[in-house]
Design an enzyme around this catalytic site. Sequence first.
Site, PDB file in Angstrom:
ATOM      1  N   ARG A 153       2.532  -9.020   4.031  1.00 12.08           N
ATOM      2  CA  ARG A 153       1.603  -8.429   3.057  1.00 12.08           C
ATOM      3  C   ARG A 153       2.432  -7.818   1.943  1.00 12.08           C
TER       4      ARG A 153
ATOM      5  N   GLN B 214     -18.780   4.433   3.443  1.00 10.17           N
ATOM      6  CA  GLN B 214     -19.356   5.632   4.066  1.00 10.17           C
ATOM      7  C   GLN B 214     -19.157   5.719   5.583  1.00 10.17           C
TER       8      GLN B 214
ATOM      9  N   TYR C  32       3.471   1.961   2.003  1.00 10.46           N
ATOM     10  CA  TYR C  32       4.093   2.312   3.281  1.00 10.46           C
ATOM     11  C   TYR C  32       5.604   2.026   3.220  1.00 10.46           C
TER      12      TYR C  32
ATOM     13  N   HIS D 103      -1.712   3.782  -1.689  1.00  9.20           N
ATOM     14  CA  HIS D 103      -2.806   4.706  -1.353  1.00  9.20           C
ATOM     15  C   HIS D 103      -2.890   5.867  -2.341  1.00  9.20           C
TER      16      HIS D 103
ATOM     17  N   GLU E  88       0.806  -1.241   0.000  1.00  9.26           N
ATOM     18  CA  GLU E  88       0.000   0.000   0.000  1.00  9.26           C
ATOM     19  C   GLU E  88       0.833   1.282   0.000  1.00  9.26           C
TER      20      GLU E  88
HETATM   21  P1  FAD Z   1     -36.965   6.213   1.991  1.00 12.56           P
HETATM   22  O1  FAD Z   1     -35.908   5.424   1.410  1.00 12.56           O
HETATM   23  O2  FAD Z   1     -37.539   7.344   1.222  1.00 12.56           O
HETATM   24  O3  FAD Z   1     -38.146   5.227   2.387  1.00 12.56           O
HETATM   25  C1  FAD Z   1     -39.424   5.660   2.782  1.00 12.56           C
HETATM   26  C2  FAD Z   1     -40.451   4.593   2.428  1.00 12.56           C
HETATM   27  O4  FAD Z   1     -41.709   4.948   2.998  1.00 12.56           O
HETATM   28  C3  FAD Z   1     -40.688   4.459   0.928  1.00 12.56           C
HETATM   29  O5  FAD Z   1     -40.542   3.104   0.556  1.00 12.56           O
HETATM   30  C4  FAD Z   1     -42.126   4.929   0.743  1.00 12.56           C
HETATM   31  O6  FAD Z   1     -42.797   4.222  -0.291  1.00 12.56           O
HETATM   32  C5  FAD Z   1     -42.729   4.613   2.100  1.00 12.56           C
HETATM   33  N1  FAD Z   1     -43.904   5.420   2.448  1.00 12.56           N
HETATM   34  C6  FAD Z   1     -44.008   6.778   2.429  1.00 12.56           C
HETATM   35  N2  FAD Z   1     -45.229   7.161   2.853  1.00 12.56           N
HETATM   36  C7  FAD Z   1     -45.906   6.014   3.154  1.00 12.56           C
HETATM   37  C8  FAD Z   1     -47.225   5.750   3.619  1.00 12.56           C
HETATM   38  N3  FAD Z   1     -48.084   6.736   3.923  1.00 12.56           N
HETATM   39  N4  FAD Z   1     -47.592   4.463   3.785  1.00 12.56           N
HETATM   40  C9  FAD Z   1     -46.750   3.445   3.513  1.00 12.56           C
HETATM   41  N5  FAD Z   1     -45.501   3.645   3.062  1.00 12.56           N
HETATM   42  C10 FAD Z   1     -45.076   4.920   2.891  1.00 12.56           C
HETATM   43  N6  FAD Z   1     -27.553   6.558   0.331  1.00 12.56           N
HETATM   44  C11 FAD Z   1     -26.375   6.197   0.779  1.00 12.56           C
HETATM   45  O7  FAD Z   1     -26.147   6.207   1.979  1.00 12.56           O
HETATM   46  N7  FAD Z   1     -25.389   5.791  -0.076  1.00 12.56           N
HETATM   47  C12 FAD Z   1     -25.586   5.736  -1.397  1.00 12.56           C
HETATM   48  O8  FAD Z   1     -24.667   5.374  -2.139  1.00 12.56           O
HETATM   49  C13 FAD Z   1     -26.835   6.105  -1.899  1.00 12.56           C
HETATM   50  N8  FAD Z   1     -27.069   6.078  -3.212  1.00 12.56           N
HETATM   51  C14 FAD Z   1     -28.295   6.440  -3.663  1.00 12.56           C
HETATM   52  C15 FAD Z   1     -28.525   6.389  -5.027  1.00 12.56           C
HETATM   53  C16 FAD Z   1     -29.765   6.724  -5.526  1.00 12.56           C
HETATM   54  C17 FAD Z   1     -29.981   6.666  -7.020  1.00 12.56           C
HETATM   55  C18 FAD Z   1     -30.807   7.114  -4.636  1.00 12.56           C
HETATM   56  C19 FAD Z   1     -32.159   7.477  -5.156  1.00 12.56           C
HETATM   57  C20 FAD Z   1     -30.568   7.179  -3.276  1.00 12.56           C
HETATM   58  C21 FAD Z   1     -29.314   6.850  -2.780  1.00 12.56           C
HETATM   59  N9  FAD Z   1     -29.035   6.920  -1.433  1.00 12.56           N
HETATM   60  C22 FAD Z   1     -27.821   6.533  -0.977  1.00 12.56           C
HETATM   61  C23 FAD Z   1     -29.970   7.535  -0.486  1.00 12.56           C
HETATM   62  C24 FAD Z   1     -30.756   6.518   0.359  1.00 12.56           C
HETATM   63  O9  FAD Z   1     -31.421   5.622  -0.481  1.00 12.56           O
HETATM   64  C25 FAD Z   1     -31.713   7.278   1.249  1.00 12.56           C
HETATM   65  O10 FAD Z   1     -31.017   8.163   2.075  1.00 12.56           O
HETATM   66  C26 FAD Z   1     -32.510   6.323   2.152  1.00 12.56           C
HETATM   67  O11 FAD Z   1     -33.235   5.421   1.361  1.00 12.56           O
HETATM   68  C27 FAD Z   1     -33.477   7.078   3.042  1.00 12.56           C
HETATM   69  O12 FAD Z   1     -34.139   6.145   3.855  1.00 12.56           O
HETATM   70  P2  FAD Z   1     -35.560   6.397   4.539  1.00 12.56           P
HETATM   71  O13 FAD Z   1     -35.987   5.089   5.082  1.00 12.56           O
HETATM   72  O14 FAD Z   1     -35.463   7.531   5.477  1.00 12.56           O
HETATM   73  O15 FAD Z   1     -36.531   6.858   3.367  1.00 12.56           O
HETATM   74  P1  NAP Z   2     -27.774  16.333  -2.758  1.00 10.97           P
HETATM   75  O1  NAP Z   2     -26.486  15.624  -2.679  1.00 10.97           O
HETATM   76  O2  NAP Z   2     -28.156  17.249  -1.657  1.00 10.97           O
HETATM   77  O3  NAP Z   2     -27.807  17.082  -4.139  1.00 10.97           O
HETATM   78  C1  NAP Z   2     -28.906  17.802  -4.585  1.00 10.97           C
HETATM   79  C2  NAP Z   2     -28.518  18.623  -5.814  1.00 10.97           C
HETATM   80  O4  NAP Z   2     -29.646  19.338  -6.239  1.00 10.97           O
HETATM   81  C3  NAP Z   2     -27.414  19.611  -5.581  1.00 10.97           C
HETATM   82  O5  NAP Z   2     -26.555  19.572  -6.694  1.00 10.97           O
HETATM   83  C4  NAP Z   2     -28.134  20.956  -5.479  1.00 10.97           C
HETATM   84  O6  NAP Z   2     -27.156  21.809  -5.939  1.00 10.97           O
HETATM   85  C5  NAP Z   2     -29.344  20.731  -6.358  1.00 10.97           C
HETATM   86  N1  NAP Z   2     -30.559  21.446  -5.924  1.00 10.97           N
HETATM   87  C6  NAP Z   2     -31.071  21.535  -4.671  1.00 10.97           C
HETATM   88  N2  NAP Z   2     -32.188  22.251  -4.679  1.00 10.97           N
HETATM   89  C7  NAP Z   2     -32.422  22.646  -5.956  1.00 10.97           C
HETATM   90  C8  NAP Z   2     -33.427  23.407  -6.591  1.00 10.97           C
HETATM   91  N3  NAP Z   2     -34.444  23.934  -5.912  1.00 10.97           N
HETATM   92  N4  NAP Z   2     -33.329  23.624  -7.924  1.00 10.97           N
HETATM   93  C9  NAP Z   2     -32.299  23.099  -8.624  1.00 10.97           C
HETATM   94  N5  NAP Z   2     -31.316  22.370  -8.069  1.00 10.97           N
HETATM   95  C10 NAP Z   2     -31.374  22.131  -6.746  1.00 10.97           C
HETATM   96  O7  NAP Z   2     -28.946  15.278  -2.841  1.00 10.97           O
HETATM   97  P2  NAP Z   2     -29.144  14.042  -3.793  1.00 10.97           P
HETATM   98  O8  NAP Z   2     -28.208  14.038  -4.915  1.00 10.97           O
HETATM   99  O9  NAP Z   2     -30.589  14.047  -4.055  1.00 10.97           O
HETATM  100  O10 NAP Z   2     -28.791  12.829  -2.844  1.00 10.97           O
HETATM  101  C11 NAP Z   2     -29.599  12.548  -1.702  1.00 10.97           C
HETATM  102  C12 NAP Z   2     -28.778  11.890  -0.644  1.00 10.97           C
HETATM  103  O11 NAP Z   2     -28.427  10.577  -1.057  1.00 10.97           O
HETATM  104  C13 NAP Z   2     -27.501  12.656  -0.433  1.00 10.97           C
HETATM  105  O12 NAP Z   2     -27.528  13.299   0.820  1.00 10.97           O
HETATM  106  C14 NAP Z   2     -26.417  11.641  -0.495  1.00 10.97           C
HETATM  107  O13 NAP Z   2     -25.693  11.559   0.712  1.00 10.97           O
HETATM  108  C15 NAP Z   2     -27.098  10.311  -0.749  1.00 10.97           C
HETATM  109  N6  NAP Z   2     -26.373   9.679  -1.855  1.00 10.97           N
HETATM  110  C16 NAP Z   2     -25.111   9.284  -1.648  1.00 10.97           C
HETATM  111  C17 NAP Z   2     -24.409   8.725  -2.669  1.00 10.97           C
HETATM  112  C18 NAP Z   2     -22.996   8.240  -2.460  1.00 10.97           C
HETATM  113  O14 NAP Z   2     -22.351   7.817  -3.404  1.00 10.97           O
HETATM  114  N7  NAP Z   2     -22.483   8.246  -1.251  1.00 10.97           N
HETATM  115  C19 NAP Z   2     -24.959   8.593  -3.911  1.00 10.97           C
HETATM  116  C20 NAP Z   2     -26.254   9.025  -4.105  1.00 10.97           C
HETATM  117  C21 NAP Z   2     -26.943   9.587  -3.052  1.00 10.97           C
HETATM  118  P3  NAP Z   2     -27.349  23.382  -6.246  1.00 10.97           P
HETATM  119  O15 NAP Z   2     -28.185  23.880  -5.128  1.00 10.97           O
HETATM  120  O16 NAP Z   2     -25.960  23.917  -6.275  1.00 10.97           O
HETATM  121  O17 NAP Z   2     -27.978  23.431  -7.587  1.00 10.97           O
HETATM  122 FE1  SF4 Z   3     -17.800   0.065   5.165  1.00 11.48          FE
HETATM  123 FE2  SF4 Z   3     -20.069  -1.020   6.075  1.00 11.48          FE
HETATM  124 FE3  SF4 Z   3     -20.037   0.294   3.726  1.00 11.48          FE
HETATM  125 FE4  SF4 Z   3     -18.871  -2.108   4.036  1.00 11.48          FE
HETATM  126  S1  SF4 Z   3     -21.044  -1.638   4.176  1.00 11.48           S
HETATM  127  S2  SF4 Z   3     -17.987  -0.344   3.003  1.00 11.48           S
HETATM  128  S3  SF4 Z   3     -18.055  -1.929   6.085  1.00 11.48           S
HETATM  129  S4  SF4 Z   3     -19.657   1.156   5.739  1.00 11.48           S
END
Ligand code: FAD
Ligand code: NAP
Ligand code: SF4
Length: 674
Positions: free
Chosen positions: A221, A346, A173, A259, A171
Amino acid sequence: MPDSPHSAYPHIFEPLDLGFTRLKNRIIMGSMHTGLEEHRNGFERMAAFYAERAQGEVGLIVTGGVAPNRQGWVSPFSIKLTTSSEARKHQLITNAVHQHQGKIVMQILHAGRYGYHPLCVAPSRIKSPISKFTPRKMSQRGIRRTIKHYIRCAALAQEAGYDGVEIMGSEGYLINEFLVPHTNKRSDEWGGSYENRMRFALEIVSGIRQMAGPEFIIVYRLSMLDLVPNGSTWEEVVMLAKEIEKAGANIINTGIGWHEARVPTIATMVPNGGFSWVTARMKKEVSIPLITTNRINSPEQAEELLKSGAADMISMARPFLADAHLVAKAKSGPQHNINTCIGCNQACLDHLFSGKTASCLVNPRACHETLWNVQPSTTPKNVAVVGGGPAGMACASILAERGHQVTLFESAHTLGGQFRMACEIPGKQDFKETIRYFSRRLVESGAQVVTNKRVEATDLTAFDEVVLASGVTPRTPSIPGVDHEKVLSYPDVLLHKKPVGKRVAIIGAGGIGFDVAEFLLQQEHQEIPEFMAEWGVDMEYKNRGGLLDKPNVEAPPREIYLLQRSTGKPGGKLGKTTGWIHRASIRNHGVKTITGVEYLQISDDGIEIRYADKVDLLRVDNIVICAGQTSETSLTKGLKDLNINFHIIGGARLAGELDAKRAISEGMELGARI
Ligand code: FAD
Ligand code: NAP
Ligand code: SF4
């Protein structure tokens, strides 16, 4: 192959006989710095952390790296082992592991020029691109003294009760820095020819063997693929492995990438087992057991690799944060319910790089074993959980396990919430495992799961407790023409698979904007050869460091604009250890990022924007909105009107800064409390 009681994975459960000791299976928990090493009460917490993994029946544990002297610190005052009083503290760990019939070796790591402090040293005075400290060039006496410190460190590890040591030689080191012309420009007996450059590593291994006697495990390693310019050639790597074997090591572990390498080696987009071809190539060269590593996260892959003869043992590190009982669970065969590491970094590496204790997105209890002990409920209740996203699934499963009667309502036809869309992103296919794991945990805990049911407040009157985990709804920004048919939401693209044209503008360059760009560029998860070619890795290993002259990036299928209103770096808030990969990937595929954008209007022609004092019309076929989310709290008014108290977690509580890490940990914390 002897008959194994665990027929689904016979190769995993075949013991490994090292002559003087026997490892009970072929899975090794790879070294991970957890941040507990420097914590107050860190040894008690590490003892509990490692003991739980030993109880989970892993064949061998490697601790996080321990410095042999102060110059070798990873950061100021990080863990070192230089005195008997320090060794006594380690006995907490070794006793705890041995109580569970586990075996544990301590990793000796001298950080060399990666040491993030002014005392750092290296073979030559060359600063690394990832540190602000220029190392001091080691004198010949300094080198001799450092070898003695390695040996002293191993002697103290033996005194502390460890079953052996792992010598960190990869890595980038210190030991690795001696090996390659990239960092070793010396002209004395420690530089120049390969014999000279190897000397440091070999004297350490033979010195430790001599000091420790034959009945002490020495794992070395070895950096089999440096992935830096002017790194080792394959011939040098093989020569080193043979000499390390002669010097007295019992096992060679595989190191992949320094790294500072600009190639992803463990992040989620690396194909599973993507680097095992390197270990397989070494198999015919040495006779001691070899360990393969990197992005192996299931018993199925481990078994396959062992069966193919690619290696004798499999190292998994982060998978043991996700599930301490991975090996014990694998005994039940493919029906196991292992909580799979999804490679997101994360809560493990990203935490460490921001000075926090490591943990795990899918298992927030990791590294917090002494603080988080879930007890059965003394007053079981009838609890409704609204929403089957990560927050709701985590909360409902733990509530049901504690003895509550739980009903989880989900309006979609299946569980997962927003996380279902993450699974669609190329390279994030393992995210499905988290939904699989929690779904099964819900069934096993006896929670009742009701899908296709959008609950109203009136459905919730009969419950003792209500948990609102209703998550988030994508935001629709108010741009003139936003209801044009060209405009798609990210669920339209990722879930409903609506057709998308060749020219696309993405509004919002956050995590989801980047993910959607990757989806539109690739749509499929890459196989190992395509991944290696795209990141410039030479599987034929013709050049030093195993790098191609030039990466081979396929022509992108679409022209994409990624837009944001703010002027900061696009993707600047992505994960500390993975953001650079996403930024490099979209750059390599020609995605045009525009910052400081004002959205003027959307029309048949495309989207009109203003930036850098000019107005521009982007003639695109589609505009995909990835502009963040708002909390889905439409139930709260009804609940309040009916005087129903409720708890609120995850995205429903707060949409800003939401990710699955927060959602799951809030779900678990509340689930453990009610
Ligand atoms: P949600 O995931 O929004 O779940 C809420 C659930 O409640 C939904 O299934 C909805 O249908 C249900 N619901 C709402 N109202 C009702 C009701 N009245 N009755 C019954 N059911 C209901 N996060 C990461 O940490 N790492 C990532 O790499 C990452 N990548 C992402 C990539 C994408 C493309 C997207 C879209 C999201 C990603 N996220 C990632 C974000 C992550 O998915 C969200 O932060 C997480 O799912 C939020 O969890 P939650 O349970 O709070 O809400
Ligand atoms: P986000 O990271 O907060 O990005 C939202 C984007 O929308 C920003 O670029 C913001 O930038 C723009 N935006 C916000 N309000 C807006 C408005 N009114 N009009 C136009 N643009 C607007 O949120 P997200 O991409 O939706 O992701 C949601 C969460 O999922 C994130 O918090 C992230 O941690 C998680 N996630 C993580 C990963 C990962 O790889 N770790 C991947 C996907 C998602 P400007 O305001 O500058 O335009
Ligand atoms: Fe790290 Fe847990 Fe994500 Fe695996 S799932 S990369 S151990 S945070």
